[in-house]
Structures are given as structure tokens and as C-alpha cells.
Design a protein around this motif. Sequence first.
Motif, short mmCIF file in Angstrom:
data_model
loop_
_atom_site.label_atom_id
_atom_site.label_comp_id
_atom_site.label_asym_id
_atom_site.label_seq_id
_atom_site.Cartn_x
_atom_site.Cartn_y
_atom_site.Cartn_z
N MET A 1 16.35 35.54 -54.67
CA MET A 1 15.51 36.70 -54.98
C MET A 1 15.50 37.65 -53.78
O MET A 1 15.21 37.26 -52.66
N GLU A 2 15.85 38.91 -54.03
CA GLU A 2 15.85 39.91 -52.97
C GLU A 2 14.43 40.45 -52.80
O GLU A 2 13.84 41.00 -53.73
N LEU A 3 13.90 40.31 -51.60
CA LEU A 3 12.53 40.73 -51.34
C LEU A 3 12.48 42.19 -50.91
O LEU A 3 13.33 42.65 -50.15
N PRO A 4 11.46 42.93 -51.36
CA PRO A 4 11.27 44.29 -50.85
C PRO A 4 10.73 44.24 -49.43
O PRO A 4 10.26 43.21 -48.96
N GLY A 234 1.64 39.99 -51.08
CA GLY A 234 2.76 39.07 -51.11
C GLY A 234 4.08 39.77 -51.36
O GLY A 234 5.14 39.17 -51.18
N TRP A 235 4.02 41.04 -51.75
CA TRP A 235 5.22 41.80 -52.01
C TRP A 235 5.33 43.03 -51.11
O TRP A 235 6.42 43.40 -50.69
N ARG A 236 4.22 43.68 -50.86
CA ARG A 236 4.25 44.92 -50.07
C ARG A 236 3.34 44.89 -48.84
O ARG A 236 3.45 45.75 -47.98
N PHE A 237 2.43 43.93 -48.79
CA PHE A 237 1.45 43.88 -47.70
C PHE A 237 1.31 42.46 -47.18
O PHE A 237 1.58 41.49 -47.89
N TRP A 272 7.68 36.16 -43.65
CA TRP A 272 7.79 36.99 -44.85
C TRP A 272 8.80 36.42 -45.84
O TRP A 272 8.57 36.40 -47.04
N GLU A 273 9.89 35.91 -45.32
CA GLU A 273 10.97 35.44 -46.20
C GLU A 273 10.83 33.97 -46.59
O GLU A 273 11.22 33.59 -47.71
N ASN A 274 10.28 33.14 -45.70
CA ASN A 274 10.38 31.70 -45.91
C ASN A 274 9.06 30.94 -45.98
O ASN A 274 9.05 29.74 -46.26
N VAL A 280 5.15 30.80 -52.88
CA VAL A 280 4.36 30.32 -54.00
C VAL A 280 3.52 31.45 -54.57
O VAL A 280 3.38 31.60 -55.79
N PHE A 281 2.96 32.27 -53.69
CA PHE A 281 2.06 33.34 -54.11
C PHE A 281 2.79 34.37 -54.96
O PHE A 281 2.16 35.06 -55.78
N ARG A 282 4.09 34.50 -54.77
CA ARG A 282 4.85 35.49 -55.55
C ARG A 282 5.09 35.04 -56.98
O ARG A 282 5.65 35.80 -57.77
N GLY A 283 4.69 33.82 -57.31
CA GLY A 283 4.75 33.36 -58.69
C GLY A 283 3.36 33.31 -59.29
O GLY A 283 2.42 33.89 -58.76
N THR A 284 3.20 32.58 -60.38
CA THR A 284 1.89 32.47 -61.02
C THR A 284 1.51 31.02 -61.29
O THR A 284 0.43 30.74 -61.82
#
Length: 312
Positions: A1-4, A234-237, A272-274, A280-284
Amino acid sequence: MELPKPLGLLAELTHRCPLGCPYCCNPLALESPDDELDAGTWSRVFKEAAALGVLHVRLSGGEPGMRGDLVDIAANAREAGLSTKLITSGVSITTRTMRDLWEAGLDHVQVSIQDAEAVSGDRIAGYRGAFQRQHALAAEAVRLGLPLTVNFVVHRANIERISEMVDLALRLKASRIEIAHVQYHGWALKNRATLIPTAEQVTRAAAAIEELCRRYHDRIVIDAVPPDCAGGWGWRFLTVTPSGRVLPCPAPELIPGLMFWNVRDHALGDIWENSPAFNVFRGTEFLAAPCAGPVAELAAVQQDTPYTYRRM
């Protein structure tokens, strides 16, 4: 997954604060001053954040004015190329310190005020004279030419005075007012029975804000912040606590089983990456009730009980 790339960093410089606001969303187990990151470590964090893509840092707490090296920390953030915003209660920062922060390159000031009335504001803050000091600091920020945001956290005790809050922000020559509902975690969760407004109060407040936005659209920015998770965590902050733990949002400790890496042990980019907590937070999958199911009726916990004031 490519992270912003992350855009913003919340730097919680300390959990120390002279106020005792019952709606404070700092954790009940406040981090010790002995564990706070020093200015040199914050400088490294800011440089790593800039390299990661972060554009903006909010210097917060607790009360950041409790740090004797606050000016150095602000200067380090500016040196790293970050836009800087100070979030303060307005009580522990003198006008001289505000000038030093301005000279260090501070870009923006947000002063939190507890109510539009002095007596009520001081009572909510648990600090006599807070209202007067907040006015003085806001005036100094404007005199220096710094953009000023006035923040009001609204709850059952003050939500009927939103119009007066906007009037006060205009008198203080603020360019923006933030009307924020309580985020119910930490001390705010402990006091929720007293803080939660009635459904009728919320309806009236929403209508008042809508009308005030129309009336003053060319004089001040009015932002209403609802009591929910902001998009982008978890994605931008990201948040760095006083002791250096890096969090995907301001209060993920409420979620059991998450592990939080520390900037003392890992570079910010590695976290940020690992970091397990971020990934985990980037999922549900970790969500439990009430987030994964119906939210309980707020009226069930509304009571008229005394505040539990937040203390270090």
C-alpha cells in the motif's frame, strides 16, 4: 500500500497546565515532566517531519507555555521549514514571551477561552483571572500582527452563549473563531455526564452558528468542529506526545492492544511507514462498539454532577 505524505504534526510539548478544564481531552494518566522530550530532540523530530512531507506543526500541550524552552522549540520548528501555530490557554505566556516567539518566526496563535463571560470562564477553567490574561495575550498577538484564532469548547454550561463568543472574538480582532464541541475522551469522558448538552441545546447552537456565519462571513472565519474523529488521522496527520510516543490520532490509547513507537527509538519516517499502531489504525478491524455499531443515546449519561477538574 502506497502511503500519502503526512501534512500536519501535533506536537504535545507537555501535559503540564495551570488550568483544570473539565473538558480536557488529555489522558487521565498524564505524562511526567521528567519524561518530556528536550528541545534538541524536538528539533530532530521537526526536521524528520519536514523530510517526510509535513508542512505545519501545532505546538500544543497541556499548556506549551509551561516549557521554559518554548521559544527555542518554536525557532527549531521554523528552522526546519515548518509553518508554526501556538495553541495556548493564554495564562502561562507573558507578553514578552509572545514577542520572543514572534521574533523566532511563529506564524499563528490560537488562544483557548472557556466562555464569553469572565466569571463563568474562570470557573470552567478552575483558575481565577484566566479570562483577563487570555484577553491580554490575544491583544498582544494582534498588536504583533500575528493571525489570531479564538477557540471555545462548547458544552452544556456555555453552549447558549455562542453569539456572545463570536462578539468577543470580533472585539479581540481575531481572524478566525473555532467553536468546538467536546471530544469525549480523557478528562472530558470522566466529566461527560455534566458536559453533554441537551439535544435542544445542540439544535439551537447549530442554527445560531449558521446564522452567525451568514452575518459575519466578510469579517471573521467561523469554524464549527463536531465531536467526532477528524478525517486524515493515520493518513495525513500524526501526534507526538510529551514523552515522544507517536500516535495516529490524539487519543488512540482508548483502543486496547495498540503499540506506540517512540521517537527516541525510531525515526519519524520509520514510524509513519512501519509502526503497528499506524498500520492497524488505517484499517477498521480494531473497531468495537460503539464505533462499529449503534451509538448509545447521549441522554442516558446526562446528569447534573460537579466537575472533576483536570490537574497535573
